[in-house]
Every structure is written in structure tokens, then in C-alpha cells.
Scaffold this active site. Structure first.
Site, short mmCIF file in Angstrom:
data_model
loop_
_atom_site.label_atom_id
_atom_site.label_comp_id
_atom_site.label_asym_id
_atom_site.label_seq_id
_atom_site.Cartn_x
_atom_site.Cartn_y
_atom_site.Cartn_z
N GLY A 42 0.54 -1.04 0.07
CA GLY A 42 0.76 0.05 0.07
C GLY A 42 0.28 1.34 0.35
O GLY A 42 0.80 2.07 -0.52
N ASP A 97 0.56 3.67 4.26
CA ASP A 97 -0.55 3.98 3.66
C ASP A 97 -1.82 4.28 4.37
O ASP A 97 -2.13 5.72 4.93
CB ASP A 97 -1.66 3.49 2.70
CG ASP A 97 -1.61 1.51 3.04
OD1 ASP A 97 -1.12 1.54 4.08
OD2 ASP A 97 -2.00 1.22 2.18
N ASP A 100 -4.77 0.97 10.75
CA ASP A 100 -6.30 0.55 10.66
C ASP A 100 -6.35 0.41 12.25
O ASP A 100 -6.86 0.84 13.45
CB ASP A 100 -6.50 -0.04 10.05
CG ASP A 100 -7.94 -0.58 9.98
OD1 ASP A 100 -9.19 -0.10 10.81
OD2 ASP A 100 -8.50 -1.83 9.46
N LYS A 127 -5.50 7.59 8.93
CA LYS A 127 -5.27 6.66 10.07
C LYS A 127 -7.04 6.79 9.82
O LYS A 127 -7.90 7.94 10.19
CB LYS A 127 -5.32 8.09 11.01
CG LYS A 127 -5.61 6.94 12.74
CD LYS A 127 -4.40 8.59 13.38
CE LYS A 127 -4.77 7.99 14.93
NZ LYS A 127 -5.99 7.23 15.94
N ASP A 156 -5.22 -1.33 -2.00
CA ASP A 156 -6.05 -2.04 -2.85
C ASP A 156 -8.26 -2.10 -2.57
O ASP A 156 -7.40 -2.62 -1.65
CB ASP A 156 -4.93 -2.83 -3.41
CG ASP A 156 -5.14 -3.72 -2.30
OD1 ASP A 156 -5.07 -3.60 -0.78
OD2 ASP A 156 -5.15 -5.45 -2.58
#
Ligand code: 5GP
Ligand code: MG
Length: 177
Positions: A42, A97, A100, A127, A156
Site C-alpha cells: 500500500g 498508507d 487501522d 488513520k 487496493d
């Protein structure tokens, strides 16, 4: 753009924020050069944009991790490719990227320290706004976003849509291609 996607952050806003992040990180390092480790897949677009505006890069390398299937975290991390650079005694900046659950950054920070790094810092473009995630996992954050599944700008869905220039929200379970 497919019907089940909508733009959340336009490419112009991303470009402005990445430029600011490069300056914020640079001033945190105060002119010192560091090793940048991008978490694939990512981070590749964010990383390419950020390092080309940064004045703090000595080397660039990659760690390729996998934890997602479709729109869900498997809760486990698989190392697809280790980083090559010697981290012993080095200052390491991790780029990803999105933050989470924190599983990926928690794993990577420990990985880097186990390789003998002198210091570790992490920056993420995104975030998710959710509870019970340690804010200390990422020192620099580009945007805080709602807890939805996003794609584009490197992110993705089952290997697709990484090339989209904007960050888009993908509605749950509508993908049929
Ligand atoms: P964490 O380990 O913090 O739960 O998640 C971090 C990793 O999960 C990211 O590096 C990214 O690969 C993936 N991920 C988390 N949320 C999303 C999302 O909304 N969209 C996509 N495409 N990947 C995500
Ligand atoms: Mg990732």
C-alpha cells in the site's frame, strides 16, 4: 469510476498534505538523514511522492507485508519480503498508507527495533477514526478518516485500484468483477 466508489480525498488535497508531511517529518529529524522503510504494497505511491520532497532520506527500502483479504483484516501478518538494508544503529522512518487496527505498525516497529535500529518513527497518510488504537504507533498522520474501506493512491481491493489517483470510499460487498 465504478458506482460503488466515491472520492473521499481528491489528488490535490493529497499532494498538499504530503508536501506538509515531508516538512513536518524533516523538522522532527532536524536535518538528520534516516533510512526510510516503506510497507508494501500500500505505501508505494505515498512513499514515492513523499521521499522526492524530503530532505531527510539517506536510504530507501521496503518490507512487504500482507494482512488483508478483501475488505477485512485477517488479524495475522504474513511477511512476503524482508527488508535488505542494515538497520543496526540506524534511525528508521516507517511509511505506511493507513493505520487501522495498528497490527501492521505494531509489528513493523518491533521488527525494526529487533534489527538493531537506534530509533524508530512512523508516518502514515491515513488513520481511521476508531477507538482502542494506540496513537503512539504513528507520530505523523496525514488525514484522519471515517472507519470505512478505502482504495486508491496505493490502497487496493484484492490487488486492484492501487493506481487510482484519488482516495475513494468503496461501499461494502458490492464488487463483482
Ligand atoms: P492495520 O494493521 O493497522 O489494521 O492495517 C494496516 C494495513 O491494512 C494497511 O497497511 C493496509 O494494507 C490495510 N488496510 C487497512 N485499512 C484499509 C482500507 O480501508 N483499505 C485498504 N485498501 N487497505 C486497508
Ligand atoms: Mg498495507
Amino acid at each position: 469510476m465504478r458506482q460503488n466508489m466515491s472520492v473521499l480525498i481528491h489528488r490535490d488535497r493529497i499532494a498538499n498534505r504530503v508536501r506538509e508531511l515531508a516538512m513536518e517529518i524533516g523538522s522532527a529529524y532536524n536535518g538528520q538523514a534516516v533510512v526510510v522503510i516503506g510497507i508494501l504494497g500500500g505505501a508505494f505511491v505515498f512513499m514515492a511522492d513523499l521521499v522526492r520532497q524530503a530532505d531527510f532520506v539517506s536510504q530507501v527500502d521496503f518490507l512487504w507485508l500482507e494482512s488483508y483479504e478483501g475488505q477485512k483484516s485477517t488479524g495475522k501478518i504474513k511477511v512476503r519480503q524482508e527488508a535488505n538494508v542494515d538497520m543496526q544503529g540506524k534511525d528508521i522512518l516507517i511509511l505506511d498508507d493507513i493505520l487501522d487496527t495498528g497490527l501492521t505498525l505494531g509489528f513493523t516497529r518491533e521488527y525494526v527495533l529487533n534489527q538493531g535500529a537506534k530509533s524508530v518513527r512512523a508516518a502514515v497518510l491515513l488513520k481511521k477514526d476508531r477507538e482502542n488504537v494506540d496513537p503512539a504507533l504513528a507520530e505523523n498522520v496525514g488525514f484522519t478518516i471515517p472507519d470505512k474501506f478505502v482504495i486508491g493512491y496505493g490502497l487496493d481491493y484484492n490487488g486492484k485500484y492501487r493506481h487510482l489517483p484519488d482516495i475513494c470510499v468503496m461501499e461494502p460487498e458490492k464488487e463483482n468483477l
